[in-house]
Design an enzyme around this catalytic site. Structure first.
Site, short mmCIF file in Angstrom:
data_model
loop_
_atom_site.label_atom_id
_atom_site.label_comp_id
_atom_site.label_asym_id
_atom_site.label_seq_id
_atom_site.Cartn_x
_atom_site.Cartn_y
_atom_site.Cartn_z
N ARG A 1 0.82 -1.21 0.00
CA ARG A 1 0.00 0.00 0.00
C ARG A 1 0.85 1.26 0.00
O ARG A 1 0.44 2.31 -0.51
CB ARG A 1 -0.92 -0.01 1.23
CG ARG A 1 -2.04 1.02 1.16
CD ARG A 1 -2.95 0.95 2.37
NE ARG A 1 -2.22 1.15 3.59
CZ ARG A 1 -2.30 0.36 4.66
NH1 ARG A 1 -3.10 -0.68 4.68
NH2 ARG A 1 -1.59 0.63 5.73
N TYR B 1 -12.20 23.40 -9.93
CA TYR B 1 -12.76 22.19 -10.55
C TYR B 1 -13.98 21.72 -9.73
O TYR B 1 -13.88 21.56 -8.50
CB TYR B 1 -11.64 21.14 -10.58
CG TYR B 1 -12.01 19.78 -11.06
CD1 TYR B 1 -12.38 19.56 -12.39
CD2 TYR B 1 -11.96 18.69 -10.21
CE1 TYR B 1 -12.70 18.29 -12.85
CE2 TYR B 1 -12.27 17.41 -10.65
CZ TYR B 1 -12.64 17.23 -11.98
OH TYR B 1 -12.95 15.96 -12.42
N ASP C 1 -3.53 23.67 -7.90
CA ASP C 1 -3.86 22.60 -8.85
C ASP C 1 -3.26 23.04 -10.19
O ASP C 1 -3.75 23.97 -10.83
CB ASP C 1 -5.38 22.43 -8.93
CG ASP C 1 -5.80 21.29 -9.86
OD1 ASP C 1 -5.06 20.99 -10.82
OD2 ASP C 1 -6.88 20.71 -9.64
N LYS D 1 -4.91 13.54 -16.87
CA LYS D 1 -5.00 14.41 -18.05
C LYS D 1 -3.72 14.29 -18.87
O LYS D 1 -3.55 13.34 -19.60
CB LYS D 1 -5.28 15.85 -17.60
CG LYS D 1 -6.43 15.96 -16.58
CD LYS D 1 -7.79 15.71 -17.20
CE LYS D 1 -8.92 15.51 -16.21
NZ LYS D 1 -9.16 16.58 -15.26
C1 LIG Z 1 -9.82 16.39 -13.98
C2 LIG Z 1 -9.33 17.34 -12.96
C3 LIG Z 1 -9.16 16.94 -11.64
C4 LIG Z 1 -9.54 15.57 -11.16
O1 LIG Z 1 -8.86 14.54 -11.80
P1 LIG Z 1 -9.50 13.07 -11.90
O2 LIG Z 1 -8.33 12.24 -12.24
O3 LIG Z 1 -10.55 13.13 -12.94
O4 LIG Z 1 -10.05 12.75 -10.54
C5 LIG Z 1 -8.67 17.86 -10.75
N1 LIG Z 1 -8.36 19.11 -11.12
C6 LIG Z 1 -8.50 19.53 -12.39
C7 LIG Z 1 -8.13 20.91 -12.76
C8 LIG Z 1 -9.01 18.66 -13.36
O5 LIG Z 1 -9.17 19.08 -14.60
#
Ligand SMILES: *Cc1c(COP(=O)(O)O)cnc(C)c1O
Length: 388
Positions: free
Chosen positions: A54, A107, A179, A204
């Site tokens: 883990r 987000y 972020d 992404k």
């Molecule tokens: C998609 C996204 C997230 C979350 O990512 P996931 O892998 O879909 O949980 C967080 N912050 C931003 C800016 C995003 O575009």
């Protein structure tokens, strides 16, 4: 080489150790739950790198090391989604009675986490205007422990003045979490701008192929202990096959992202001249309100941006989107393919109003030939106009 390497070189070389792995270029995929210890002494000491599945295997550590080096942070942790990277980073630095300032452009699911979970644990969540800059000093309270920024927000694309937010947060004894998914570590280095923690929804651009969920939390030295302690206590972990794919995606981040940027800008400029389009929200355009900040703090742009249409009915928007040939309709972004969705950011605002003159469409410029993408948009906008 003692000198700091160029980013494109780091992307290729980081997180690899072929000479301790039979010469194999890529780190192997270690599947593990139980780890065996040779002696009672070693079992009690638990001071080896790998202690339990883990907590990660060498596959995990290779990816974490790569992300930490690229983000320019102290160390990184992997989580099984971008959202869990946001939630763990917040939980690690908040307790009952604390106050957290979150950008109003955040987000949507991060906002839902704050509203559904944090508030239930007596943490005071307050949203701020993403363009507030140094003015955030007026919102910081003695019990504010975290400022959470996202630059630019992934629907409305307001830029945030990260150095100003960092200074105000630090003056008040709070941490700044950013972020950094839109720019990726390739085009924004949040630690150089003063952030304490940088988050990637690696789902992404790092994964880049629309096939894996993954997140990363990178911290500076100050924020590291509390972050890893809480990450471990919560029990979050990501599987080695997914981590392997994320590390493989990372190797081509630069070539992909440069192409996403080039095509995204081409589409953005083409859309600016269309009569159906009122505004293009893309910080790399010189007309964008956030352009000066983008130019100062970022070294590139990703392929994600929005347009505000002139007033149009839902039926006209559907006529445009239902028959797109190359642009798929779906959430998420950062893969190799182009996407388009209608979005309603007003529903997610409390500190600021978002009342655009027409419907908002968010586009992700993929790696297809831009001429084909323009033809697809051209046909779509013609359908929109015809059914208006
Ligand atoms: C998609 C996204 C997230 C979350 O990512 P996931 O892998 O879909 O949980 C967080 N912050 C931003 C800016 C995003 O575009």
């Amino acid at each position: 080489m003692s000198k700091k390497k160029h980013t494109d070189t780091t992307i290729v070389t980081t997180g690899r150790d072929p000479h301790n792995n039979h010469g194999v270029i890529n780190p192997p995929v270690y599947h593990a739950s139980t780890i065996l210890y040779p002696t009672v002494e070693a079992l009690y000491a638990r001071d080896a790198d790998v202690t339990y599945g883990r907590r990660g295997t060498p596959t995990t550590f290779a990816f974490q090391d790569a992300v930490a080096e690229l983000e320019g942070g102290y160390r990184s942790l992997v989580t099984p989604s971008g959202l869990s990277a946001c939630s763990i980073a917040l939980l690690a630095h908040l307790k009952a009675g604390d106050h957290v300032l979150v950008t109003d452009s955040v987000y949507g699911p991060t906002r839902a986490f704050c509203d559904i979970v944090l508030k239930r644990y007596a943490i005071h969540v307050e949203y701020y205007d993403p363009t507030i800059g140094a003015g955030i000093a007026g919102l910081l309270r003695p019990e504010t422990t975290v400022v959470f920024a996202e630059a630019p927000g992934s629907q409305t694309f307001e830029m945030q003045d990260i150095p100003a937010l960092a200074k105000a947060a630090h003056d008040a004894g709070a941490l700044l979490i950013v972020d950094n998914t839109w720019a990726s570590p390739l085009f924004c280095q949040p630690f150089e701008l003063g952030a304490d923690i940088s988050i990637q929804a690696a789902t992404k651009y790092i994964v880049g192929h629309s096939d894996v969920m993954m997140g990363t939390i990178t911290t500076n030295e100050k924020a590291w202990r509390a972050t890893i302690k809480n990450h471990g206590a919560i029990g979050i972990t990501a599987g080695p096959d997914d981590i392997y794919l994320a590390l493989r995606g990372l190797r081509t981040l630069s070539v992909r992202l440069n192409k996403h940027m080039e095509t995204g800008l081409l589409l953005a400029k083409w859309l600016q001249d269309r009569p159906e389009v009122s505004r293009v929200l893309h910080p790399a355009l010189s007309t964008d309100p956030g352009h000066e900040i983008w130019k100062r703090d970022f070294s590139g742009a990703s392929g994600l941006f929005s347009i505000v249409l002139n007033p149009a009915s839902d039926a006209a928007v559907a006529a445009m989107l239902d028959d797109m040939e190359l642009f798929g309709m779906g959430y998420s972004w950062g893969g190799y393919e182009s996407l388009i969705i209608p979005a309603a950011p007003a529903e997610n605002r409390t500190a600021t109003t978002w009342a655009p003159e027409g419907p908002l469409l968010r586009l992700h410029a993929g790696l297809e030939d831009p001429n084909d993408l323009i033809a697809d948009l051209d046909a779509g906008l013609n359908r929109l106009r015809a059914s208006a």
